[in-house]
Design a protein around this motif. Structure first.
Motif, PDB file in Angstrom:
ATOM      1  N   GLU A  13       1.319  -1.637  -0.028  1.00  0.00           N
ATOM      2  CA  GLU A  13      -0.288   0.110  -0.096  1.00  0.00           C
ATOM      3  C   GLU A  13       0.993   1.191   0.248  1.00  0.00           C
ATOM      4  O   GLU A  13       0.127   1.967  -0.903  1.00  0.00           O
ATOM      5  N   LEU A  14       1.884   1.276   1.382  1.00  0.00           N
ATOM      6  CA  LEU A  14       3.018   2.650   0.831  1.00  0.00           C
ATOM      7  C   LEU A  14       3.312   2.596  -0.686  1.00  0.00           C
ATOM      8  O   LEU A  14       3.367   3.570  -0.825  1.00  0.00           O
ATOM      9  N   LEU A  15       4.469   1.469  -1.360  1.00  0.00           N
ATOM     10  CA  LEU A  15       4.564   1.410  -2.353  1.00  0.00           C
ATOM     11  C   LEU A  15       3.292   1.883  -3.572  1.00  0.00           C
ATOM     12  O   LEU A  15       3.478   2.619  -3.597  1.00  0.00           O
ATOM     13  N   ALA A  16       2.410   1.977  -3.743  1.00  0.00           N
ATOM     14  CA  ALA A  16       1.412   2.433  -4.253  1.00  0.00           C
ATOM     15  C   ALA A  16       1.594   3.999  -4.101  1.00  0.00           C
ATOM     16  O   ALA A  16       1.493   4.763  -5.147  1.00  0.00           O
ATOM     17  N   GLU A  17       1.332   3.883  -2.262  1.00  0.00           N
ATOM     18  CA  GLU A  17       1.825   5.869  -2.553  1.00  0.00           C
ATOM     19  C   GLU A  17       2.456   6.644  -3.351  1.00  0.00           C
ATOM     20  O   GLU A  17       2.412   7.423  -3.598  1.00  0.00           O
ATOM     21  N   ILE A  18       3.671   6.067  -3.359  1.00  0.00           N
ATOM     22  CA  ILE A  18       5.021   6.482  -3.109  1.00  0.00           C
ATOM     23  C   ILE A  18       5.101   6.786  -4.552  1.00  0.00           C
ATOM     24  O   ILE A  18       5.877   7.396  -5.547  1.00  0.00           O
ATOM     25  N   ASP A  19       4.266   5.760  -5.695  1.00  0.00           N
ATOM     26  CA  ASP A  19       4.136   5.255  -6.678  1.00  0.00           C
ATOM     27  C   ASP A  19       3.475   7.248  -7.537  1.00  0.00           C
ATOM     28  O   ASP A  19       3.836   6.899  -8.834  1.00  0.00           O
ATOM     29  N   ARG A  20       2.488   6.969  -6.839  1.00  0.00           N
ATOM     30  CA  ARG A  20       1.975   8.342  -7.256  1.00  0.00           C
ATOM     31  C   ARG A  20       1.720   9.465  -6.774  1.00  0.00           C
ATOM     32  O   ARG A  20       0.697  10.829  -7.070  1.00  0.00           O
ATOM     33  N   LEU A  21       3.680   9.821  -6.356  1.00  0.00           N
ATOM     34  CA  LEU A  21       3.698  11.082  -5.339  1.00  0.00           C
ATOM     35  C   LEU A  21       4.110  11.906  -7.029  1.00  0.00           C
ATOM     36  O   LEU A  21       4.144  10.901  -8.172  1.00  0.00           O
ATOM     37  N   PRO A  22       3.743  13.000  -6.781  1.00  0.00           N
ATOM     38  CA  PRO A  22       4.418  13.924  -8.371  1.00  0.00           C
ATOM     39  C   PRO A  22       5.708  13.721  -8.077  1.00  0.00           C
ATOM     40  O   PRO A  22       6.736  13.596  -7.656  1.00  0.00           O
ATOM     41  N   GLU A  23       6.378  14.522  -9.990  1.00  0.00           N
ATOM     42  CA  GLU A  23       7.215  13.619 -10.472  1.00  0.00           C
ATOM     43  C   GLU A  23       8.584  14.493  -9.367  1.00  0.00           C
ATOM     44  O   GLU A  23      10.249  13.948  -9.234  1.00  0.00           O
ATOM     45  N   TYR A  24       8.355  15.991  -8.354  1.00  0.00           N
ATOM     46  CA  TYR A  24       9.138  16.619  -7.868  1.00  0.00           C
ATOM     47  C   TYR A  24       9.613  15.958  -6.120  1.00  0.00           C
ATOM     48  O   TYR A  24      10.405  16.788  -5.760  1.00  0.00           O
ATOM     49  N   LEU A  25       8.533  15.302  -6.221  1.00  0.00           N
ATOM     50  CA  LEU A  25       8.903  14.133  -5.546  1.00  0.00           C
ATOM     51  C   LEU A  25       9.402  13.237  -4.597  1.00  0.00           C
ATOM     52  O   LEU A  25       8.647  12.350  -6.078  1.00  0.00           O
ATOM     53  N   SER A  26      10.329  11.956  -4.457  1.00  0.00           N
ATOM     54  CA  SER A  26      10.564  11.287  -4.105  1.00  0.00           C
ATOM     55  C   SER A  26       9.879  10.472  -2.351  1.00  0.00           C
ATOM     56  O   SER A  26       9.941  11.494  -1.317  1.00  0.00           O
ATOM     57  N   GLY A  27      10.239   8.911  -2.482  1.00  0.00           N
ATOM     58  CA  GLY A  27       9.275   8.611  -1.152  1.00  0.00           C
ATOM     59  C   GLY A  27      10.377   7.424  -0.692  1.00  0.00           C
ATOM     60  O   GLY A  27      10.283   6.431  -1.162  1.00  0.00           O
ATOM     61  N   GLU A  28      10.293   7.160   0.699  1.00  0.00           N
ATOM     62  CA  GLU A  28      10.462   6.157   0.907  1.00  0.00           C
ATOM     63  C   GLU A  28      10.069   5.674   2.646  1.00  0.00           C
ATOM     64  O   GLU A  28       9.467   6.591   2.240  1.00  0.00           O
ATOM     65  N   ILE A  29      10.238   4.468   2.485  1.00  0.00           N
ATOM     66  CA  ILE A  29       9.714   3.526   3.582  1.00  0.00           C
ATOM     67  C   ILE A  29      11.086   3.745   4.613  1.00  0.00           C
ATOM     68  O   ILE A  29      11.875   2.636   5.033  1.00  0.00           O
ATOM     69  N   LEU A  30      11.065   4.868   5.456  1.00  0.00           N
ATOM     70  CA  LEU A  30      12.409   4.482   6.998  1.00  0.00           C
ATOM     71  C   LEU A  30      12.013   3.293   7.978  1.00  0.00           C
ATOM     72  O   LEU A  30      12.901   3.297   8.284  1.00  0.00           O
ATOM     73  N   GLU A  31      10.574   3.518   8.859  1.00  0.00           N
ATOM     74  CA  GLU A  31       9.814   3.234   9.177  1.00  0.00           C
ATOM     75  C   GLU A  31       9.220   2.214   9.112  1.00  0.00           C
ATOM     76  O   GLU A  31       7.972   2.450   7.751  1.00  0.00           O
ATOM     77  N   PRO A  32       8.866   0.951   8.997  1.00  0.00           N
ATOM     78  CA  PRO A  32       7.884   0.097   8.606  1.00  0.00           C
ATOM     79  C   PRO A  32       6.544   1.256   8.827  1.00  0.00           C
ATOM     80  O   PRO A  32       5.572   1.610  10.201  1.00  0.00           O
ATOM     81  N   GLY A  33       5.410   0.933   7.812  1.00  0.00           N
ATOM     82  CA  GLY A  33       4.414   1.726   8.002  1.00  0.00           C
ATOM     83  C   GLY A  33       4.117   3.511   7.642  1.00  0.00           C
ATOM     84  O   GLY A  33       3.204   3.931   7.492  1.00  0.00           O
ATOM     85  N   GLU A  34       5.875   4.053   7.205  1.00  0.00           N
ATOM     86  CA  GLU A  34       5.097   5.054   7.556  1.00  0.00           C
ATOM     87  C   GLU A  34       6.316   5.786   5.796  1.00  0.00           C
ATOM     88  O   GLU A  34       7.267   4.727   6.401  1.00  0.00           O
ATOM     89  N   ILE A  35       5.535   6.471   5.708  1.00  0.00           N
ATOM     90  CA  ILE A  35       6.283   6.976   4.165  1.00  0.00           C
ATOM     91  C   ILE A  35       7.241   9.003   4.558  1.00  0.00           C
ATOM     92  O   ILE A  35       6.809   9.292   5.650  1.00  0.00           O
ATOM     93  N   ARG A  36       8.144   8.451   4.162  1.00  0.00           N
ATOM     94  CA  ARG A  36       8.885   9.686   3.982  1.00  0.00           C
ATOM     95  C   ARG A  36       9.107  10.527   2.797  1.00  0.00           C
ATOM     96  O   ARG A  36       9.610   9.732   1.500  1.00  0.00           O
ATOM     97  N   THR A  37       8.686  11.574   2.861  1.00  0.00           N
ATOM     98  CA  THR A  37       8.338  12.002   1.350  1.00  0.00           C
ATOM     99  C   THR A  37       9.603  13.314   1.312  1.00  0.00           C
ATOM    100  O   THR A  37      10.246  13.920   1.749  1.00  0.00           O
ATOM    101  N   MET A  38      10.521  13.606   0.469  1.00  0.00           N
ATOM    102  CA  MET A  38      11.546  14.817  -0.243  1.00  0.00           C
ATOM    103  C   MET A  38      11.498  15.065  -1.305  1.00  0.00           C
ATOM    104  O   MET A  38      10.932  14.618  -2.433  1.00  0.00           O
TER     105      MET A  38
END
Length: 197
Positions: A13-38
């Protein structure tokens, strides 16, 4: 009656959220269950990554070198976490073809993180020890602010600082058997304007 416990999102589910981020953002799952965007990195970070990638060309089989597959910002799965190291490498002897899955599940032999003011704390506190616990053999931290490369080797799930180099040195940094000119890695401050009389 209390609220039911909050459902922790799955990795998928988190990976699907990351894949939907706008192009100017990237996302990682640093802790289980949480996305960090930058947001995308600034010039000193981009320069250090690009120059490091070019410096490793003689090791990168995809660039005509030998021994390694070097990837820029690969999405690598570490169990229930997803990291996007700035650079990562797989030894050809262990991985005859370049990793070609998303996210990559084959553990890298080397990871490199270029520190930015917004990510340095997480890179050191979360990602660095997790790389060691997962068995990544070598990790580099590059700090464009202070012009420093730190090289760590994993031993029994702990990182040992093997060497550090910076400024305009041309060291041989393990695990690569290459002399690497560090001078191009850094954006130097502009000289001060002379003051008017």
């Amino acid at each position: 009656m209390g609220d039911p416990a909050r459902k922790v999102p799955t990795f998928e589910e988190l990976l699907a959220e990351i894949d939907r981020l706008p192009e100017y953002l990237s996302g990682e799952i640093l802790e289980p269950g949480e996305i960090r965007t930058m947001s995308r990195p600034k010039a000193p970070h981009r320069r250090a990554v690009g120059q490091c990638y070019r410096a490793l060309g003689d090791a990168d089989k995809a660039s005509g070198g030998t021994g390694w597959w070097i990837e820029l910002e690969p999405a690598v799965r570490f169990g229930d976490r997803l990291f996007n190291p700035d650079l990562a490498g797989w030894r050809v002897e262990r991985c005859p073809e370049p990793p070609d899955e998303y996210p990559i599940t084959l553990l890298p032999d080397w990871c490199c993180e270029v520190l930015s003011p917004s990510t340095a704390r997480d890179d050191r506190k979360i990602k660095l020890p997790h790389y060691a616990r997962s068995g990544v053999g070598w990790v580099w931290l590059i700090d464009p602010e202070i012009h420093l490369v730190e090289v760590f080797r994993t031993e029994r799930e702990h990182l040992i600082l093997v060497t550090a180099a910076g400024e305009d040195e041309t060291p041989r940094l393990p695990p690569f058997d290459l002399e690497i000119n560090l001078a191009p890695f850094w954006i130097l401050p502009k000289p001060a304007e002379p003051s008017s009389p």
